[in-house]
Design a protein around this motif. Structure first.
Motif, PDB file in Angstrom:
ATOM      1  N   ASP A  41       1.420  23.863  30.179  1.00 33.01           N
ATOM      2  CA  ASP A  41       2.389  22.845  30.589  1.00 33.01           C
ATOM      3  C   ASP A  41       1.749  21.492  30.890  1.00 33.01           C
ATOM      4  O   ASP A  41       2.358  20.458  30.658  1.00 33.01           O
ATOM      5  CB  ASP A  41       3.198  23.328  31.795  1.00 33.01           C
ATOM      6  CG  ASP A  41       4.182  24.430  31.413  1.00 33.01           C
ATOM      7  OD1 ASP A  41       4.632  24.450  30.252  1.00 33.01           O
ATOM      8  OD2 ASP A  41       4.501  25.270  32.277  1.00 33.01           O
ATOM      9  N   ALA A  42       0.517  21.492  31.386  1.00 40.27           N
ATOM     10  CA  ALA A  42      -0.147  20.227  31.730  1.00 40.27           C
ATOM     11  C   ALA A  42      -0.512  19.416  30.492  1.00 40.27           C
ATOM     12  O   ALA A  42      -0.313  18.205  30.452  1.00 40.27           O
ATOM     13  CB  ALA A  42      -1.390  20.500  32.567  1.00 40.27           C
ATOM     14  N   THR A  43      -1.039  20.090  29.446  1.00 41.15           N
ATOM     15  CA  THR A  43      -1.463  19.370  28.238  1.00 41.15           C
ATOM     16  C   THR A  43      -0.398  19.377  27.149  1.00 41.15           C
ATOM     17  O   THR A  43      -0.510  18.642  26.181  1.00 41.15           O
ATOM     18  CB  THR A  43      -2.733  20.010  27.652  1.00 41.15           C
ATOM     19  OG1 THR A  43      -2.423  21.332  27.186  1.00 41.15           O
ATOM     20  CG2 THR A  43      -3.858  20.054  28.671  1.00 41.15           C
ATOM     21  N   ARG A  44       0.598  20.233  27.280  1.00 33.37           N
ATOM     22  CA  ARG A  44       1.647  20.459  26.283  1.00 33.37           C
ATOM     23  C   ARG A  44       1.102  21.106  25.010  1.00 33.37           C
ATOM     24  O   ARG A  44       1.774  21.177  23.991  1.00 33.37           O
ATOM     25  CB  ARG A  44       2.411  19.174  25.938  1.00 33.37           C
ATOM     26  CG  ARG A  44       3.041  18.465  27.128  1.00 33.37           C
ATOM     27  CD  ARG A  44       3.986  19.295  27.947  1.00 33.37           C
ATOM     28  NE  ARG A  44       5.165  19.706  27.195  1.00 33.37           N
ATOM     29  CZ  ARG A  44       5.965  20.695  27.556  1.00 33.37           C
ATOM     30  NH1 ARG A  44       5.744  21.347  28.661  1.00 33.37           N
ATOM     31  NH2 ARG A  44       6.996  21.010  26.836  1.00 33.37           N
ATOM     32  N   ALA A  57      -1.160  26.068  15.824  1.00 36.59           N
ATOM     33  CA  ALA A  57      -1.530  25.447  17.089  1.00 36.59           C
ATOM     34  C   ALA A  57      -1.124  23.980  17.036  1.00 36.59           C
ATOM     35  O   ALA A  57      -1.340  23.304  16.030  1.00 36.59           O
ATOM     36  CB  ALA A  57      -3.029  25.576  17.319  1.00 36.59           C
ATOM     37  N   THR A  58      -0.535  23.494  18.111  1.00 32.98           N
ATOM     38  CA  THR A  58      -0.075  22.110  18.195  1.00 32.98           C
ATOM     39  C   THR A  58      -0.641  21.471  19.453  1.00 32.98           C
ATOM     40  O   THR A  58      -0.496  22.027  20.550  1.00 32.98           O
ATOM     41  CB  THR A  58       1.476  22.071  18.244  1.00 32.98           C
ATOM     42  OG1 THR A  58       1.999  22.818  17.144  1.00 32.98           O
ATOM     43  CG2 THR A  58       1.990  20.644  18.184  1.00 32.98           C
ATOM     44  N   ASP A  59      -1.285  20.316  19.291  1.00 32.53           N
ATOM     45  CA  ASP A  59      -1.867  19.578  20.426  1.00 32.53           C
ATOM     46  C   ASP A  59      -2.813  20.433  21.257  1.00 32.53           C
ATOM     47  O   ASP A  59      -2.789  20.395  22.483  1.00 32.53           O
ATOM     48  CB  ASP A  59      -0.773  18.990  21.327  1.00 32.53           C
ATOM     49  CG  ASP A  59      -0.018  17.855  20.662  1.00 32.53           C
ATOM     50  OD1 ASP A  59      -0.628  17.148  19.827  1.00 32.53           O
ATOM     51  OD2 ASP A  59       1.164  17.676  20.963  1.00 32.53           O
ATOM     52  N   VAL A  60      -3.674  21.207  20.591  1.00 34.92           N
ATOM     53  CA  VAL A  60      -4.589  22.106  21.277  1.00 34.92           C
ATOM     54  C   VAL A  60      -6.015  21.584  21.174  1.00 34.92           C
ATOM     55  O   VAL A  60      -6.486  21.224  20.098  1.00 34.92           O
ATOM     56  CB  VAL A  60      -4.502  23.529  20.680  1.00 34.92           C
ATOM     57  CG1 VAL A  60      -5.617  24.416  21.188  1.00 34.92           C
ATOM     58  CG2 VAL A  60      -3.156  24.148  21.000  1.00 34.92           C
ATOM     59  N   VAL A 123      -6.150  27.142  29.197  1.00 34.92           N
ATOM     60  CA  VAL A 123      -5.412  28.367  29.467  1.00 34.92           C
ATOM     61  C   VAL A 123      -3.971  28.157  29.040  1.00 34.92           C
ATOM     62  O   VAL A 123      -3.347  27.144  29.391  1.00 34.92           O
ATOM     63  CB  VAL A 123      -5.478  28.728  30.975  1.00 34.92           C
ATOM     64  CG1 VAL A 123      -4.652  29.971  31.254  1.00 34.92           C
ATOM     65  CG2 VAL A 123      -6.923  28.919  31.413  1.00 34.92           C
ATOM     66  N   LEU A 124      -3.441  29.101  28.266  1.00 35.45           N
ATOM     67  CA  LEU A 124      -2.068  29.024  27.774  1.00 35.45           C
ATOM     68  C   LEU A 124      -1.308  30.266  28.234  1.00 35.45           C
ATOM     69  O   LEU A 124      -1.826  31.379  28.152  1.00 35.45           O
ATOM     70  CB  LEU A 124      -2.040  28.934  26.259  1.00 35.45           C
ATOM     71  CG  LEU A 124      -2.803  27.745  25.676  1.00 35.45           C
ATOM     72  CD1 LEU A 124      -4.006  28.231  24.905  1.00 35.45           C
ATOM     73  CD2 LEU A 124      -1.925  26.901  24.813  1.00 35.45           C
TER      74      LEU A 124
END
Length: 130
Positions: A41-44, A57-60, A123-124
């Motif tokens: 949630d912090a990095t989206r 993977a998106t924005d990882v 962490v996801l």
């Protein structure tokens, strides 16, 4: 008589040690439960593990040196004696020269990328299906 009591404590100690070791294995992951969306949630940042073995993977960001990016490919669960992980085989060019990366399972609903010293870099958490 004292010998009998000593042996009883030895048996209790052995059973206790066995229970502790076995409880460590209880956190193993069922690969059939892995497919889904995992998000930070912090990095989206977000990873979608599909049931057919594909992932996106998106924005990882996989480490502290790289910026967020998008990549995709195939995933495979690896049941390792030291630490279970998901091996992500990245499609050509998705991460430059990197062909694959490990995504560690850190619980039933959480996955993480780790630095070489094994600290989590991202962490996801699994999110509910829409």
């Amino acid at each position: 008589m004292i010998r009998g009591k000593g042996r009883g404590w030895l048996v209790v100690a052995a059973l206790t040690a066995s229970a502790v070791l076995t409880s460590g294995c209880a956190n193993s992951v069922d690969p059939d439960e892995l497919p889904g969306v995992y998000r930070n949630d912090a990095t989206r940042g977000e990873i979608l593990l599909e049931s057919d073995g594909r992932f996106s993977a998106t924005d990882v960001s996989t480490d502290s040196l790289s910026g967020p990016g998008d990549f995709s490919g195939r995933w495979e669960f690896v049941d390792s004696s030291s630490s279970d992980f998901i091996y992500l085989t990245v499609d050509d060019g998705g991460l430059g020269e990197t062909g694959g990366i490990q995504l560690y399972t850190s619980g039933r609903e959480t996955v993480e990328f780790r630095t070489p010293d094994k600290t989590p870099s991202l962490v996801l958490s699994k999110v509910a299906a829409p």
